[in-house]
Every structure is written in C-alpha cells, then in structure tokens.
Design a protein around this motif. Sequence first.
Motif, PDB file in Angstrom:
ATOM      1  N   ALA A 285       2.270  13.353   1.277  1.00 39.01           N
ATOM      2  CA  ALA A 285       3.479  14.164   1.479  1.00 39.01           C
ATOM      3  C   ALA A 285       3.432  14.802   2.860  1.00 39.01           C
ATOM      4  O   ALA A 285       2.609  15.675   3.108  1.00 39.01           O
ATOM      5  CB  ALA A 285       3.603  15.231   0.400  1.00 39.01           C
ATOM      6  N   PRO A 286       4.291  14.360   3.790  1.00 39.25           N
ATOM      7  CA  PRO A 286       4.291  14.943   5.133  1.00 39.25           C
ATOM      8  C   PRO A 286       5.129  16.217   5.195  1.00 39.25           C
ATOM      9  O   PRO A 286       6.103  16.375   4.467  1.00 39.25           O
ATOM     10  CB  PRO A 286       4.925  13.841   5.978  1.00 39.25           C
TER      11      PRO A 286
ATOM     12  N   PRO B   2       6.262  19.409   8.448  1.00 39.67           N
ATOM     13  CA  PRO B   2       6.282  19.548   9.909  1.00 39.67           C
ATOM     14  C   PRO B   2       4.944  19.920  10.519  1.00 39.67           C
ATOM     15  O   PRO B   2       4.631  19.486  11.619  1.00 39.67           O
ATOM     16  CB  PRO B   2       7.316  20.663  10.125  1.00 39.67           C
ATOM     17  N   ASP B   3       4.129  20.737   9.807  1.00 42.38           N
ATOM     18  CA  ASP B   3       2.886  21.209  10.400  1.00 42.38           C
ATOM     19  C   ASP B   3       1.627  20.616   9.779  1.00 42.38           C
ATOM     20  O   ASP B   3       0.536  20.821  10.292  1.00 42.38           O
ATOM     21  CB  ASP B   3       2.796  22.730  10.319  1.00 42.38           C
ATOM     22  N   LYS B   4       1.759  19.927   8.677  1.00 45.51           N
ATOM     23  CA  LYS B   4       0.588  19.326   8.038  1.00 45.51           C
ATOM     24  C   LYS B   4       1.027  18.178   7.133  1.00 45.51           C
ATOM     25  O   LYS B   4       2.205  18.019   6.821  1.00 45.51           O
ATOM     26  CB  LYS B   4      -0.186  20.365   7.218  1.00 45.51           C
ATOM     27  N   THR B   5       0.052  17.386   6.717  1.00 47.20           N
ATOM     28  CA  THR B   5       0.292  16.310   5.756  1.00 47.20           C
ATOM     29  C   THR B   5      -0.706  16.455   4.621  1.00 47.20           C
ATOM     30  O   THR B   5      -1.889  16.712   4.865  1.00 47.20           O
ATOM     31  CB  THR B   5       0.145  14.925   6.416  1.00 47.20           C
TER      32      THR B   5
ATOM     33  N   TYR C  82       9.003  18.098   1.282  1.00 41.32           N
ATOM     34  CA  TYR C  82       7.600  18.347   1.625  1.00 41.32           C
ATOM     35  C   TYR C  82       7.214  19.726   1.115  1.00 41.32           C
ATOM     36  O   TYR C  82       8.078  20.555   0.801  1.00 41.32           O
ATOM     37  CB  TYR C  82       7.354  18.228   3.136  1.00 41.32           C
ATOM     38  N   TYR C  83       5.916  19.976   1.062  1.00 40.73           N
ATOM     39  CA  TYR C  83       5.415  21.216   0.458  1.00 40.73           C
ATOM     40  C   TYR C  83       5.039  22.233   1.527  1.00 40.73           C
ATOM     41  O   TYR C  83       4.481  21.882   2.567  1.00 40.73           O
ATOM     42  CB  TYR C  83       4.195  20.921  -0.414  1.00 40.73           C
TER      43      TYR C  83
END
Length: 446
Positions: free
Chosen positions: A31-32, A34-37, A212-213
């Motif tokens: 799950a991508p 903006p700041d992490k995956t 995304y989370y």
Amino acid sequence: MVRLFIMMVVAWLGVAQVQAAPNQIAGLRVAPAPDKTRVVIDLSAAPTFTYFTLDNPSRVVVDLASTSDDADLALSGDSGSLVRRVRYSTPKNSSSARLVIDLNRRAEPTLFAIAPDGAYGHRLVVDLADSQPQAQTTSSASSNVLIDSASNTRDRDIIVAIDAGHGGNDPGSIGPAGTYEKHITLSIAKKLAGMFDAEPGMRSVLIRDGDYYIYPTKRPEIARKKKADLLISIHADAFSQPEPRGSSVWVLSMRRADSELGRWLEKTERHSELLGGAAEVISDNASERYLAETIIGLSMDHSMSASYDLSQKVIGEMKQITRLHKRAPQAASFAVLTAPDIPSILVEVGFISNPQEEKNLNWETFRERLARSMFNATKSYFSQVPPDGTLWAAHKERNRTHKVRSGESLSLLAQRYNVKVSSIKEANNLRNDVVQIGQVLTIPST
C-alpha cells in the motif's frame, strides 16, 4: 511391549513434525502513501524474524524462521513507485525463508508483527519511510500554495481539513455485503471537500485523497501543516451484531485532552508549533515557561469548546436525514482529535455492520446528503464565530448588528463599538438620536 514402544515413538515423531511444521506465507499486500509504503505479509502463525538493509541497489532483506518459501510474491494493483518487487533469496537454512524487497530508492524500514484481528490473521508489517516523499495532492483548491497572510491582498479563506478514516491495508469495518469503510469515508470526504471549495471564503484540505494508510497521530499534524481552522474525521461504525444503527458525533475526552496537553508541555521544541512568533520571546525559565503553558492550555480549552459547539450543529443537521445512534456529542480518546490548537470532530456516519445502513451508505445520494449536513453545520458555525483574519470575519465585522436593550443609547453604542454616532445613524437611516428597546441596528466598521 516392543510394539507399544514403537507406536509411542511414531506418535511422538508425528507430533514433533506437526510442531516443527513451517509457517506459511498466505499473501502479500503493498500500500503506497505519499511519504511511505507499507508491505504486509500475511502468515499462518506468529512470525519470528530478523532483517537488514543493503545499498546499491537499495534492498530490505527479511529472514523468517521456520517458514516455507513456496508462496507467490507477485505484486498486484498499485504498489507505488518505491517498491520495485518482492522476491525470495537464498535462506539462512532449509527451514527458513528469505524475502528481499527491491527498492527504487533508499527507504528507512520499520518492522513489527500484528496478532490476528477480525478478518485478518497473523501479519508482519514492513513500513518503508521514503527518502524522497512525493508531494501529496489534495482537492483542486487545496493544492494551491498557501500564501503568507502578510503578503495576501485580501482576507484569507477558512481552511477545513477533511480526514477520510482508514485506507490502504486498513479497510476499517466491513459490511455484511463486503463494503469497506475506507471507500465510503473517502467518497463522503471528497463530496464534502467539493462543497467547501465551491463556497466563497472557504476551502478544503483532504488528509488522504487516495487509498493509502496514514497513522492516526499523523493526521492532525497534516492538518496543522496546512494551517487548518477545523478538522473533520469521517468514519462508519460497526458492531458484532447487525441491529445497532444510526450516526453519532465524537469529540476528545477530557482525560485524553489532559494527557495530550501534558505531552506538548513536556516538549519545549513543539511550543513554537502552537505559539508561532510568540515562542521566540518566551524563554525556558520558570516564569516564561508558565506563560507558554498558560497559552497552550487556553488553546486546548478553546479547541475543545469549539469542537463541542460544532458537534451539536452537526447532530442537528444529520438528524434531518438519518437516524441518530447518540443524540448528544460523545467523548472518546481518538488520536485523530488530539490537536490542541485545531477544533476537531469525528463523525460516525452510520453502522456499516447494519445491512440497511450499509445499503444506504452505498447509495451516492445518501452520501451526498451526509456530506451536505456536515457542510451546512460548518457554515452555520463559522458564520457565528469566523476565525480572525478570514474573509468571513471581515464580512461579519462589516455587518455587525446590535439589538437595543433597556438603558442603551446611540452615544453608548458608539462608544462600545468605537464608531461615530453619525455613522450608526447613516447606516440605519436614522433622522434623530432616538432608539427603541428591541430595535436591531447595523453597526458599521468605521
């Protein structure tokens, strides 16, 4: 006797083989954001793991003890630009599995295991903090660069941050027909954002604009960075039985507010986030620190009071379109509500675990009505108490009214509002200085 002994040995070996049976990889999800995956590895049992990183090219290597390596690791869906692929490599020994996460650029990994919960079993989560975070897009209006108030040629907009609950590998509650809460909340959030963006003097910021989370504690931080005047978090409730139904609105509990305030006060470096320029003249000696604590405490008090007032208005609007589960604002320890300087409410739009309400939430018109109720309540609230420096505040200042009470005169009102008597008379077409009890007067700004 010998035969019995042989049978016991065989039975013991069978148990030993069962106990030594390797853990199984049941699935892989990426799950991508903006700041992490986030990479989630579904497993049949609790994992025992170690990991390390490699450079040139960037990789994260995860060793899973007593785990088979025959599951498919192919990525499906949108995996973002950070993770290139996940593959097997030569394991430490024949009973373990080594997974390699190939990256397109450097990332800082954080790994932790999660016990079974609801529809999910054992999981190993790999959070990859991107070294080159992508710029988060929001609604069309909120993607504009924020202009400093000192250089703005007009009064600023009221900024409303809208948080769609859950997202990515966290679907939230799941309805009987398979509806994911994360999709419902994002749909309502986007509709609400469009309404604010179409209203002169207001604009929206979407905390997440895709699937995304984002950690709950990060959501109010995003709202603060966007200089939000209000945070609305949207969720859908659930229960183990299908009968409960109805909407509710939540504010931060006093106990959680006290603990959050304590955390802020313990971290001197965070004072500037709330105090702005005042932080530069408040040093860390006892008297000035007490002043900082007082200001932050007052900010929290105002935020909680404003949150409660707004939540009452939201309940008043929502009861016209849906059943209420709670007819008064409820208090809870939700992390998303913990910004001490931003009024924040959490709206449960219904019980997705109730078949009829799940059906309603899947109806676009109903989601539109829910968004409209939150929009109307927010407009009503800010029309009464617009934030300082906003277009709405300037409009209210220009259109002040006063209802005359016993003992009041034009000269007294002119002194109270710091305007001339002649200006009040001109604004109200008065031919003399006589006013009547109950008369509503327009008070000009000058």
